[in-house]
Every structure is written in structure tokens, then in C-alpha cells.
Motif scaffolding. Structure first.
Motif, PDB file in Angstrom:
ATOM      1  N   SER A 137       7.098  -8.754   7.527  1.00  0.00           N
ATOM      2  CA  SER A 137       5.741  -8.264   7.795  1.00  0.00           C
ATOM      3  C   SER A 137       5.129  -7.759   6.496  1.00  0.00           C
ATOM      4  O   SER A 137       5.833  -7.269   5.613  1.00  0.00           O
ATOM      5  CB  SER A 137       5.758  -7.160   8.850  1.00  0.00           C
ATOM      6  OG  SER A 137       6.152  -5.939   8.263  1.00  0.00           O
ATOM      7  N   VAL A 138       3.822  -7.938   6.394  1.00  0.00           N
ATOM      8  CA  VAL A 138       3.077  -7.399   5.243  1.00  0.00           C
ATOM      9  C   VAL A 138       1.759  -6.849   5.796  1.00  0.00           C
ATOM     10  O   VAL A 138       1.242  -7.370   6.768  1.00  0.00           O
ATOM     11  CB  VAL A 138       2.759  -8.474   4.182  1.00  0.00           C
ATOM     12  CG1 VAL A 138       3.999  -9.085   3.609  1.00  0.00           C
ATOM     13  CG2 VAL A 138       1.849  -9.557   4.730  1.00  0.00           C
ATOM     14  N   ASN A 139       1.264  -5.785   5.211  1.00  0.00           N
ATOM     15  CA  ASN A 139      -0.025  -5.273   5.693  1.00  0.00           C
ATOM     16  C   ASN A 139      -1.156  -5.792   4.796  1.00  0.00           C
ATOM     17  O   ASN A 139      -0.914  -6.509   3.821  1.00  0.00           O
ATOM     18  CB  ASN A 139      -0.014  -3.738   5.773  1.00  0.00           C
ATOM     19  CG  ASN A 139       0.025  -3.095   4.410  1.00  0.00           C
ATOM     20  OD1 ASN A 139       0.327  -3.754   3.419  1.00  0.00           O
ATOM     21  ND2 ASN A 139      -0.289  -1.829   4.351  1.00  0.00           N
ATOM     22  N   SER A 140      -2.402  -5.409   5.139  1.00  0.00           N
ATOM     23  CA  SER A 140      -3.503  -6.036   4.406  1.00  0.00           C
ATOM     24  C   SER A 140      -3.600  -5.547   2.960  1.00  0.00           C
ATOM     25  O   SER A 140      -4.135  -6.251   2.110  1.00  0.00           O
ATOM     26  CB  SER A 140      -4.829  -5.881   5.140  1.00  0.00           C
ATOM     27  OG  SER A 140      -4.952  -4.593   5.631  1.00  0.00           O
ATOM     28  N   ALA A 141      -3.053  -4.339   2.683  1.00  0.00           N
ATOM     29  CA  ALA A 141      -3.065  -3.889   1.286  1.00  0.00           C
ATOM     30  C   ALA A 141      -2.230  -4.833   0.415  1.00  0.00           C
ATOM     31  O   ALA A 141      -2.565  -5.074  -0.745  1.00  0.00           O
ATOM     32  CB  ALA A 141      -2.532  -2.466   1.197  1.00  0.00           C
ATOM     33  N   VAL A 142      -1.172  -5.395   1.000  1.00  0.00           N
ATOM     34  CA  VAL A 142      -0.347  -6.347   0.242  1.00  0.00           C
ATOM     35  C   VAL A 142      -1.177  -7.586  -0.099  1.00  0.00           C
ATOM     36  O   VAL A 142      -1.151  -8.078  -1.225  1.00  0.00           O
ATOM     37  CB  VAL A 142       0.909  -6.752   1.053  1.00  0.00           C
ATOM     38  CG1 VAL A 142       1.655  -7.888   0.392  1.00  0.00           C
ATOM     39  CG2 VAL A 142       1.826  -5.557   1.237  1.00  0.00           C
ATOM     40  N   GLU A 143      -1.952  -8.048   0.901  1.00  0.00           N
ATOM     41  CA  GLU A 143      -2.805  -9.213   0.658  1.00  0.00           C
ATOM     42  C   GLU A 143      -3.781  -8.913  -0.475  1.00  0.00           C
ATOM     43  O   GLU A 143      -4.018  -9.732  -1.342  1.00  0.00           O
ATOM     44  CB  GLU A 143      -3.597  -9.565   1.926  1.00  0.00           C
ATOM     45  CG  GLU A 143      -2.720  -9.924   3.112  1.00  0.00           C
ATOM     46  CD  GLU A 143      -3.546 -10.212   4.369  1.00  0.00           C
ATOM     47  OE1 GLU A 143      -3.655 -11.380   4.727  1.00  0.00           O
ATOM     48  OE2 GLU A 143      -4.085  -9.266   4.963  1.00  0.00           O
ATOM     49  N   ARG A 144      -4.324  -7.696  -0.440  1.00  0.00           N
ATOM     50  CA  ARG A 144      -5.318  -7.302  -1.444  1.00  0.00           C
ATOM     51  C   ARG A 144      -4.679  -7.203  -2.831  1.00  0.00           C
ATOM     52  O   ARG A 144      -5.215  -7.720  -3.800  1.00  0.00           O
ATOM     53  CB  ARG A 144      -5.899  -5.950  -1.030  1.00  0.00           C
ATOM     54  CG  ARG A 144      -7.281  -5.701  -1.559  1.00  0.00           C
ATOM     55  CD  ARG A 144      -7.917  -4.473  -0.937  1.00  0.00           C
ATOM     56  NE  ARG A 144      -7.041  -3.323  -0.928  1.00  0.00           N
ATOM     57  CZ  ARG A 144      -6.690  -2.662   0.164  1.00  0.00           C
ATOM     58  NH1 ARG A 144      -7.112  -3.051   1.334  1.00  0.00           N
ATOM     59  NH2 ARG A 144      -5.899  -1.605   0.102  1.00  0.00           N
ATOM     60  N   ILE A 145      -3.511  -6.583  -2.898  1.00  0.00           N
ATOM     61  CA  ILE A 145      -2.882  -6.375  -4.214  1.00  0.00           C
ATOM     62  C   ILE A 145      -2.480  -7.702  -4.841  1.00  0.00           C
ATOM     63  O   ILE A 145      -2.675  -7.926  -6.025  1.00  0.00           O
ATOM     64  CB  ILE A 145      -1.641  -5.448  -4.088  1.00  0.00           C
ATOM     65  CG1 ILE A 145      -2.058  -4.050  -3.647  1.00  0.00           C
ATOM     66  CG2 ILE A 145      -0.872  -5.388  -5.410  1.00  0.00           C
ATOM     67  CD1 ILE A 145      -0.906  -3.114  -3.334  1.00  0.00           C
ATOM     68  N   PHE A 146      -1.906  -8.610  -4.011  1.00  0.00           N
ATOM     69  CA  PHE A 146      -1.318  -9.816  -4.595  1.00  0.00           C
ATOM     70  C   PHE A 146      -2.208 -11.056  -4.489  1.00  0.00           C
ATOM     71  O   PHE A 146      -1.910 -12.072  -5.104  1.00  0.00           O
ATOM     72  CB  PHE A 146       0.031 -10.102  -3.937  1.00  0.00           C
ATOM     73  CG  PHE A 146       1.082  -9.083  -4.290  1.00  0.00           C
ATOM     74  CD1 PHE A 146       1.786  -9.192  -5.481  1.00  0.00           C
ATOM     75  CD2 PHE A 146       1.351  -8.023  -3.455  1.00  0.00           C
ATOM     76  CE1 PHE A 146       2.749  -8.259  -5.825  1.00  0.00           C
ATOM     77  CE2 PHE A 146       2.316  -7.074  -3.786  1.00  0.00           C
ATOM     78  CZ  PHE A 146       3.009  -7.193  -4.972  1.00  0.00           C
ATOM     79  N   GLY A 147      -3.275 -10.975  -3.684  1.00  0.00           N
ATOM     80  CA  GLY A 147      -4.180 -12.130  -3.573  1.00  0.00           C
ATOM     81  C   GLY A 147      -3.644 -13.252  -2.685  1.00  0.00           C
ATOM     82  O   GLY A 147      -4.190 -14.349  -2.680  1.00  0.00           O
ATOM     83  N   TYR A 148      -2.556 -12.990  -1.955  1.00  0.00           N
ATOM     84  CA  TYR A 148      -2.062 -13.969  -0.977  1.00  0.00           C
ATOM     85  C   TYR A 148      -2.543 -13.553   0.411  1.00  0.00           C
ATOM     86  O   TYR A 148      -2.781 -12.369   0.650  1.00  0.00           O
ATOM     87  CB  TYR A 148      -0.530 -13.927  -0.906  1.00  0.00           C
ATOM     88  CG  TYR A 148       0.215 -14.576  -2.034  1.00  0.00           C
ATOM     89  CD1 TYR A 148       0.369 -15.962  -2.095  1.00  0.00           C
ATOM     90  CD2 TYR A 148       0.820 -13.799  -3.014  1.00  0.00           C
ATOM     91  CE1 TYR A 148       1.096 -16.551  -3.114  1.00  0.00           C
ATOM     92  CE2 TYR A 148       1.546 -14.384  -4.043  1.00  0.00           C
ATOM     93  CZ  TYR A 148       1.681 -15.756  -4.085  1.00  0.00           C
ATOM     94  OH  TYR A 148       2.392 -16.339  -5.080  1.00  0.00           O
ATOM     95  N   SER A 149      -2.636 -14.518   1.352  1.00  0.00           N
ATOM     96  CA  SER A 149      -2.879 -14.121   2.731  1.00  0.00           C
ATOM     97  C   SER A 149      -1.514 -13.869   3.374  1.00  0.00           C
ATOM     98  O   SER A 149      -0.493 -14.346   2.869  1.00  0.00           O
ATOM     99  CB  SER A 149      -3.607 -15.231   3.486  1.00  0.00           C
ATOM    100  OG  SER A 149      -2.740 -16.325   3.644  1.00  0.00           O
ATOM    101  N   ALA A 150      -1.508 -13.112   4.481  1.00  0.00           N
ATOM    102  CA  ALA A 150      -0.240 -12.783   5.134  1.00  0.00           C
ATOM    103  C   ALA A 150       0.533 -14.052   5.508  1.00  0.00           C
ATOM    104  O   ALA A 150       1.749 -14.126   5.317  1.00  0.00           O
ATOM    105  CB  ALA A 150      -0.503 -11.936   6.373  1.00  0.00           C
TER     106      ALA A 150
END
Ligand code: ADP
Ligand code: MG
Length: 492
Positions: A159-172
Motif C-alpha cells: 500500500s502507498v498513500n497519496s503523499a507517496v505519489e506526490r513525492i515520487f511522481g508515480y501513481s499508486a
């Protein structure tokens, strides 16, 4: 009561279920002990009473009765299973899961129904509160500023939250099911796999429970400094890890700035001391040299000219050192900024007038684009003039054969911006990170203090100064100053 009947009665009591039979009109013809217990009535209080009137909450009554009536007329097949609320004697509403069977007479006509019901109130509340806490938890995860990743013992992201998407530029979707290693540049990637393996086999805690700084790899290939803390948990017998990631880019820049200004403060103190020690002897040397020159000229000996030209060049060098120490001194005594509202454009016009003849002489075309509508920033005019002058001086020096100097202003929501672009020789990549360092210079007679001063002043204004440059094409400096100070007061 025959034994068989007695036994089945006993069985109904033991089952922990409500058993109730209704006749065709909805009157209670039988209710077991458990049913009475849950409803809070004695059986004689219910027998012969209308079930719907007595035991169904008003809001549901009509609906449930309608369904029952249609069931009795054979319009709808009996519902095998459904959940509906009942109303107890004390007015409490409880939820019951019902199983129903139609009772028919010998000619197969429906004459009533037999229902068994399980009290699922607590279960339902539990499911609801679980669902509630799950959605609350999800909301917390989604709105967290920190990136939160869970991985299994093979490093696979679950699982990844949306902050991860924001930090790394990948979608979940791009991350789930992949190894967490894709978010790390080498050699951290390989080290990470070792960490997990070592931890699982030896229990040796390298990062678990302890936060540390790591470097993350974004989808676009750039890196980002992160603070990572890892904790372990298990689901069933599977070990899982949660990583909490915080983007510390700003913190790093801030640290860098603090370091820089601490360095500057030390240099300032040192410079003041050195300048003080050097300036007085320098001026007496200069004075004596001038006297000596006069003296030699009056002697009119054979090599007067030669000696006096030597002395002249000596005086020249002394002047240079004097102005250098002056500049150091000035730097170390940067006065505190007095911020008042003012317009960039006024300062630019002032400087342009001051430099007009020099620019013309050096074949530099000057262009000033005034932003519309006008806006004002908070600045210390004297210091800001100095900043612009330092940058423009560098620009002029970067265009020894002439060129173009353009200054234009812009405005964003919170900042006023001034851009200074030259068409000079540009700054090689390897120097870009050093140009703001005190004493960094590529010029024979440079002090390397112009941009250090500029940066310090801009930071004191709560602003930012940035530079972009292309070798052979030119350089642009961009200064952002806040449109308003934090406390929104003019500091006089
Ligand atoms: P100095 O001008 O005394 O060398 P500065 O701090 O003003 O010191 O500038 C530092 C260095 O940054 C310069 O020596 C030069 O190499 C580089 N630099 C600054 N501005 C420009 C520019 N507009 N074009 C090219 N190089 C520049
Ligand atoms: Mg300079």
C-alpha cells in the motif's frame, strides 16, 4: 405436553434465537423465551397482539407490514433472509437477522409465518464502527503529508498513500506489487534488500525503529532527500514493514542557508579584524609612497622617471588592496534591513540612469520591461540597489564585447520578482553551485563577494535568489521578494 413437543420447546429455548409465529393478520401466535427476553415482554403481553404495531419501529412499520401482507396473499415469494429492526418494550431498537418460512394449511394456502431471528445489534455496531475507523484511518493516510508505504518481507509494496505519489511522481497503480527498490537509487537499492534479509534472519535492526536520512529516486530520475522511519508489524504470520517518508528538501535548503550565514558571520568578524589591522598601515604606506614620489621628482636625478613610475604602480596596488579591505569591511557591517514598501521599477530606473553612459560605451543594449499592473514589495532600498548593482556589474563583466541586458519584473500571488538577463559568456555547470559562495571568483581582480552579499541581503528580505545560465548564451538571475512581510507591518 408430549415428550417430543417438550423436547422441541427446550431446543427452541436453547438455540439462542428468537422464534416467533404470526398468523395471517400479523398477530403473534407463538414467541419463545429468548424472543421475550430480547423484547422485554412477558409472552402473554405479546400473544394475540399485532406484531407490527407492538414490535416494529414506526419508521419501518408500514413497509414491513406491506411485504408481509403480500407474502400472505402469495404475491411475493417468501424472503429467505433479511435484516430489520425491532422495538423493545423499553423503546430500544435492536437489529435482527431473520429467516422466514411460510406456514400453510392442508390446502397449501398461507396461514402465517414462522420466523427465527438472530440478534445482530452488537455485531452490526461492531462492523459499523470497524468500517468507520477504517475510513477514518484511510482519510488520515490519504491526507498525511508524509509518504506511507507498507511492504512485505520480500520488499513488495502493498500500500502507498497519496503523499507517496506526490513525492515520487508515480501513481499508486504503478507502485503496488513492485519492489520498493525502484524508489531508491543505487547503491541504496541493494543495501535495502540486504537490510531486510539480514533483519529477517538475524533480527539485527539497521533501520527499524530508528529514523534516518535517505535518498529517494523519483519517476523522472531526479533524487529527493528524505527522512525515513520504519516499523514492523505482522498480519497473521506474515511480517510487514511500514515506512514513513518525509520530504526534507526544504529543511536541507534551510540548513544550507543557515550554514552559509553562519559562515558569513564568521567571515564578517574575521574581515572586520583584518581590515582594521591592515587599513591603517596601508594608508600610512600610501601616504609615505606619495611623499616619496614627490621627493624623488624634486631630486631630478637620472632615473627619476623610472623610480616614480615604480612608486606610482606601488600606490596603485596599495589602492587596490585598500578598496578590497573596504569591501570586506562593508560586507561585515551589512546594516540591518529596514523594510519599507517600494517598487522594483523605481530602483531599476535609478540604476539605469546611473549606468547609462557606461552601458553605451561598452556597447550593451539595455531593455527594461515594466510589469503592469504596478506592485510593491517590502525592501530596504539602499541594500536592494546594491544587490541589483552587483548583479548588473557581473552581467556587464560577462559581456566584454557588448551584448544585451534585459531587466523585467513579474508578480505572483505572494512574491514580486525581478529578472536580470545578460547575453554574456554564461556560467559553466561546475561553477553554478559555487557562485554564491563568499570569495568564489573566476576573475583576476574579483573579490567573490558580490553575489554572496546579494544572497545575504535577499535572504534577509525573506526572499530567494536563483540563477540559470547557459554557457555561450547568457545568464539570468531571478530575485523573489515577498509582497508582504509576515506580520504585514511596515518596519521602519
Ligand atoms: P566577482 O564578481 O568578484 O567574481 P561575484 O560574487 O559577483 O564575484 O561573482 C562570482 C562569480 O560568479 C564570478 O566570478 C563569475 O564567475 C560568476 N558570475 C556571476 N555573474 C555572472 C554572469 N552574469 N555571467 C557569468 N558569470 C557570472
Ligand atoms: Mg561581482
Amino acid at each position: 405436553m408430549p415428550l417430543k413437543e417438550k423436547l422441541s420447546q427446550k431446543f427452541l429455548e436453547l438455540a439462542g434465537l428468537i422464534f416467533v409465529t404470526l398468523d395471517k393478520t400479523g398477530q403473534v401466535t407463538y414467541i419463545n423465551q429468548k424472543g421475550c427476553e430480547i423484547l422485554g415482554y412477558k409472552d402473554w403481553e405479546l400473544l394475540g397482539q399485532n406484531w407490527f404495531e407492538r414490535c416494529i419501529p414506526k419508521a419501518h412499520r408500514d413497509n414491513i407490514r406491506k411485504v408481509f401482507d403480500r407474502l400472505m396473499t402469495g404475491d411475493v415469494p417468501p424472503f429467505e433472509y433479511y435484516e430489520n429492526p425491532i422495538l423493545t418494550k423499553s423503546g430500544e431498537v435492536r437489529f435482527i437477522a431473520w429467516h422466514n418460512a411460510l406456514l400453510r394449511d392442508d390446502s397449501k394456502e398461507p396461514v402465517g409465518c414462522l420466523s427465527s431471528g438472530l440478534d445482530v445489534t452488537e455485531q452490526r455496531q461492531m462492523v459499523e464502527s470497524l468500517r468507520d475507523s477504517e475510513s477514518r484511518l484511510r482519510a488520515i493516510l490519504e491526507t498525511a503529508v508524509d509518504g506511507i508505504i507498507t511492504i512485505n518481507d520480500h520488499g513488495i509494496m502493498e500500500s502507498v498513500n497519496s503523499a507517496v505519489e506526490r513525492i515520487f511522481g508515480y501513481s499508486a497503480e504503478e507502485l503496488l506489487g513492485k519492489n520498493v527498490g525502484i524508489l531508491m537509487p543505487s547503491p541504496h537499492r541493494e543495501e535495502h534488500e540486504d537490510y531486510i534479509a539480514r533483519y529477517l534472519s538475524t533480527g539485527e535492526k539497521n533501520i527499524i525503529g530508528i529514523g534516518r536520512e535517505v535518498v529517494g529516486l523519483r519517476k523522472d530520475g531526479t533524487t529527493v532527500p528524505l527522512h525515513l522511519s520504519v516499523s514492523e508489524f505482522s498480519v497473521g504470520d506474515q511480517v510487514m514493514f511500514t515506512g514513513i517518508l518525509r520530504d526534507i528538501t526544504e529543511q536541507k535548503t534551510l540548513q544550507e542557508q543557515i550554514l552559509q550565514s553562519e559562515r558569513l558571520a564568521v567571515i564578517g568578524k574575521m574581515a572586520a579584524k583584518v581590515a582594521h589591522e591592515i587599513r591603517n598601515p596601508l594608508s600610512s604606506i600610501s601616504l609615505n609612497a606619495e611623499l616619496l614620489e614627490d621627493e624623488i621628482r624634486s631630486l631630478e636625478c637620472e632615473n627619476t622617471e623610472e623610480i616614480s613610475s615604480l612608486i606610482t604602480s606601488m600606490i596603485c596596488e596599495i589602492d587596490r588592496v585598500t578598496s578590497l579591505t573596504d569591501e570586506y569591511l562593508q560586507f561585515s557591517r551589512l546594516p540591518e534591513s529596514k523594510l519599507i514598501k517600494g517598487s522594483f521599477n523605481d530602483v531599476i530606473v535609478e540604476i539605469a540612469e546611473f549606468l547609462e553612459s557606461e552601458l553605451k560605451q561598452k556597447k550593451i543594449r539595455f531593455e527594461h520591461e515594466d510589469s503592469k499592473p504596478e506592485f510593491e514589495v517590502y525592501m530596504d532600498r539602499t541594500q536592494f540597489r546594491r544587490v541589483l548593482l552587483n548583479i548588473i556589474r557581473n552581467a556587464i563583466e560577462a559581456m566584454p564585447d557588448g551584448g544585451k541586458l534585459k531587466i523585467w519584473t513579474e508578480k505572483t500571488e505572494q512574491h514580486g520578482i525581478v529578472n536580470i538577463r545578460d547575453s554574456g559568456h554564461g556560467i559553466p555547470d561546475e561553477n553554478v553551485d559555487s557562485i554564491f559562495d563568499p570569495f568564489f571568483t573566476t576573475k583576476d581582480f574579483g573579490t567573490g563577494l558580490g553575489l554572496a552579499i546579494a544572497q545575504q541581503v535577499v535572504h534577509e528580505h525573506g526572499g530567494q535568489i536563483r540563477c540559470s545560465s547557459e554557457v555561450g548564451r547568457g545568464t539570468t538571475f531571478r530575485i523573489e521578494l515577498p509582497l508582504e512581510t509576515n506580520n504585514n507591518e511596515e518596519i521602519q
